[in-house]
Write an enzyme that holds these catalytic residues in place. Structure first.
Site, PDB file in Angstrom:
ATOM      1  N   LYS A 116      30.744  38.377  48.401  1.00 56.25           N
ATOM      2  CA  LYS A 116      30.407  39.797  48.487  1.00 56.25           C
ATOM      3  C   LYS A 116      29.138  40.028  49.285  1.00 56.25           C
ATOM      4  CE  LYS A 116      32.949  41.894  44.702  1.00 56.25           C
ATOM      5  NZ  LYS A 116      32.883  42.647  43.450  1.00 56.25           N
ATOM      6  N   LYS A 197      42.607  35.426  49.109  1.00 56.72           N
ATOM      7  CA  LYS A 197      43.309  36.141  48.034  1.00 56.72           C
ATOM      8  C   LYS A 197      43.507  37.607  48.404  1.00 56.72           C
ATOM      9  CE  LYS A 197      39.477  37.768  45.490  1.00 56.72           C
ATOM     10  NZ  LYS A 197      38.492  37.984  44.603  1.00 56.72           N
ATOM     11  N   LYS A 200      41.278  44.402  47.803  1.00 49.26           N
ATOM     12  CA  LYS A 200      41.126  45.733  48.383  1.00 49.26           C
ATOM     13  C   LYS A 200      40.250  45.718  49.618  1.00 49.26           C
ATOM     14  CE  LYS A 200      40.776  46.862  44.103  1.00 49.26           C
ATOM     15  NZ  LYS A 200      40.491  47.385  42.772  1.00 49.26           N
TER      16      LYS A 200
HETATM   17  P1  TYM Z   1      38.546  43.128  39.443  1.00 43.00           P
HETATM   18  O1  TYM Z   1      38.477  44.580  39.194  1.00 43.00           O
HETATM   19  O2  TYM Z   1      38.102  42.619  40.770  1.00 43.00           O
HETATM   20  O3  TYM Z   1      40.013  42.609  39.226  1.00 43.00           O
HETATM   21  C1  TYM Z   1      40.724  42.882  38.042  1.00 43.00           C
HETATM   22  C2  TYM Z   1      41.587  41.684  37.662  1.00 43.00           C
HETATM   23  O4  TYM Z   1      42.514  41.365  38.708  1.00 43.00           O
HETATM   24  C3  TYM Z   1      42.434  39.984  39.013  1.00 43.00           C
HETATM   25  N1  TYM Z   1      42.748  39.788  40.441  1.00 43.00           N
HETATM   26  C4  TYM Z   1      43.723  38.987  40.903  1.00 43.00           C
HETATM   27  N2  TYM Z   1      44.635  38.227  40.282  1.00 43.00           N
HETATM   28  C5  TYM Z   1      45.511  37.536  41.050  1.00 43.00           C
HETATM   29  N3  TYM Z   1      45.515  37.579  42.398  1.00 43.00           N
HETATM   30  C6  TYM Z   1      44.622  38.336  43.077  1.00 43.00           C
HETATM   31  N4  TYM Z   1      44.648  38.377  44.406  1.00 43.00           N
HETATM   32  C7  TYM Z   1      43.673  39.085  42.323  1.00 43.00           C
HETATM   33  N5  TYM Z   1      42.666  39.930  42.657  1.00 43.00           N
HETATM   34  C8  TYM Z   1      42.118  40.343  41.491  1.00 43.00           C
HETATM   35  C9  TYM Z   1      41.000  39.600  38.691  1.00 43.00           C
HETATM   36  O5  TYM Z   1      40.883  38.218  38.479  1.00 43.00           O
HETATM   37  C10 TYM Z   1      40.740  40.414  37.447  1.00 43.00           C
HETATM   38  O6  TYM Z   1      41.222  39.735  36.301  1.00 43.00           O
HETATM   39  N6  TYM Z   1      34.702  40.816  37.246  1.00 43.00           N
HETATM   40  C11 TYM Z   1      36.006  41.373  36.973  1.00 43.00           C
HETATM   41  C12 TYM Z   1      35.950  42.556  36.010  1.00 43.00           C
HETATM   42  C13 TYM Z   1      35.273  42.276  34.720  1.00 43.00           C
HETATM   43  C14 TYM Z   1      35.774  41.450  33.658  1.00 43.00           C
HETATM   44  C15 TYM Z   1      34.802  41.507  32.634  1.00 43.00           C
HETATM   45  C16 TYM Z   1      36.925  40.689  33.521  1.00 43.00           C
HETATM   46  C17 TYM Z   1      34.082  42.762  34.285  1.00 43.00           C
HETATM   47  N7  TYM Z   1      33.785  42.309  33.054  1.00 43.00           N
HETATM   48  C18 TYM Z   1      34.964  40.798  31.430  1.00 43.00           C
HETATM   49  C19 TYM Z   1      37.086  39.963  32.313  1.00 43.00           C
HETATM   50  C20 TYM Z   1      36.116  40.041  31.305  1.00 43.00           C
HETATM   51  C21 TYM Z   1      36.608  41.812  38.287  1.00 43.00           C
HETATM   52  O7  TYM Z   1      35.991  41.722  39.307  1.00 43.00           O
HETATM   53  O8  TYM Z   1      37.807  42.375  38.247  1.00 43.00           O
END
Ligand code: TYM
Length: 330
Positions: A116, A197, A200
């Site tokens: 990032k 991966k 967005k």
């Molecule tokens: P975020 O919002 O980026 O993504 C949400 C969830 O989607 C999964 N994900 C994917 N899974 C498979 N293939 C992909 N290409 C892909 N892109 C995204 C992410 O792994 C995630 O599970 N940091 C976290 C949000 C968060 C969180 C937490 C998660 C904040 N606090 C506590 C678990 C527990 C995140 O960036 O999600």
């Protein structure tokens, strides 16, 4: 409710708009499947997402859109708690306490931070660096033991466990170790750059949003790259591999077997594989999109669900925070 395992599950998603099939397969689908089994707490993590610039005028709308999508996918407010992170102030309070236990060097290792800060050179803020500490606070605040996520979040969860252990060593046993739940679909690759991966931040064409029209899905799948990646003899390219993985997750065994055979016999036409995949994705997303339309007609109800969720989360957060403060001598 009574026969539910008493273990708590926590997971979060950023309200950055355009939830895609990577989020769906890697995380949200499991959110729905696991809500029968655990005491589930799901959060729309608005404080995490502001580590990247967000338009404050549109932010409430994005948060609502995310809530609607989560409900449309099947998270049921009767079975799970759904709330917006900033409504429960203990998340940031605990993050501060955890900051005092987290070595800078551990945060410097985080892949997501490195990626990032490459992508947003104009805004490498302390929040971006500290992001995983707030994530540890999210989970541990509820004594959650089970966390369904995509593969990209595993490193953050390891750090959460390290923070939990440090707390326990310093202040006495309190936090349990958390267990990530990773399933097939935990790492869906970009349609245009299949060595990365799906995300967005890489532009419209690399992902399929769950709100995409059928026409748009057909176009995006048709344009998916098939010829990149290591051309190792007998091994699928990364792009083709990703299409097969998506087909296995959206379609049925028979269809997958048919294309596998064609692939092995070198008679496969990728245009046909792509057509079958696009239709399978559309079949899965159509009922979700229908529910989105229904839920959208009643924003008051969605707000009420989030308010109630925040109240439920606050009760747990307040109690645990009191215990944490006591342990820390605060
Ligand atoms: P975020 O919002 O980026 O993504 C949400 C969830 O989607 C999964 N994900 C994917 N899974 C498979 N293939 C992909 N290409 C892909 N892109 C995204 C992410 O792994 C995630 O599970 N940091 C976290 C949000 C968060 C969180 C937490 C998660 C904040 N606090 C506590 C678990 C527990 C995140 O960036 O999600």
């Amino acid at each position: 409710m009574a026969d539910k395992e008493q273990k708590t599950l926590f997971s979060g998603i950023q309200p950055t708009g355009n939830i895609h099939i990577g989020n769906y397969l890697g995380a949200l689908k499991n959110w729905v499947d696991l809500q029968e089994q655990y005491r589930c707490i799901y959060s729309i993590v608005d404080l995490h997402a502001i580590t990247i610039d967000q338009d404050p005028k549109k932010y409430q709308e994005q948060i609502m859109e995310t809530a609607i999508d989560i409900l449309a996918i099947g998270v049921d407010p009767k079975k799970a708690t759904l709330f917006v992170q900033s409504k429960v102030t203990q998340h940031t309070e605990l993050a501060w306490m955890f900051n005092t236990l987290t070595p800078m060097s551990e945060l410097e290792r985080m892949t997501q931070y490195k990626d990032k800060s490459q992508d947003h050179k104009e805004n490498i803020n302390v929040g971006l660096f500290d992001y995983p500490v707030l994530q540890a606070a999210d989970v541990l605040l509820y004594h959650a033991e089970v966390v369904p996520v995509g593969e990209d979040q595993l490193q953050h969860l390891e750090l959460s466990n390290m923070i939990g252990r440090k707390f326990n060593n310093k202040y006495g046993n309190f936090f349990k170790q958390i267990k990530p739940v990773i399933t097939a679909g935990a790492r869906i690759m970009s349609l245009t750059e299949p060595d990365k991966k799906m995300s967005k931040s890489k532009g419209e064409k690399n992902y399929i949003a769950i709100r995409d029209s059928a026409e748009n899905i057909r176009k995006k799948v048709a344009h998916a790259v098939t010829d990149t990646g290591p051309a190792v003899e007998g091994k699928k390219s990364l792009g083709v591999n990703n299409l097969f993985e998506l087909l296995s997750l959206f379609s049925d065994e028979k269809t997958v077997a048919k294309f596998e055979t064609q692939y092995n016999q070198k008679t496969i036409k990728y245009s046909e594989l792509k057509k079958a995949l696009a239709e399978a994705i559309i079949m899965t997303l159509t009922p979700i999109q229908k529910r989105i339309k229904e839920i959208e007609t009643n924003p008051k109800k969605v707000k009420a669900i989030l308010d109630k969720g925040a109240k439920q989360a606050q009760v747990i957060a307040e109690k645990n925070m009191a215990d944490i403060k006591k342990k820390m001598g605060l």
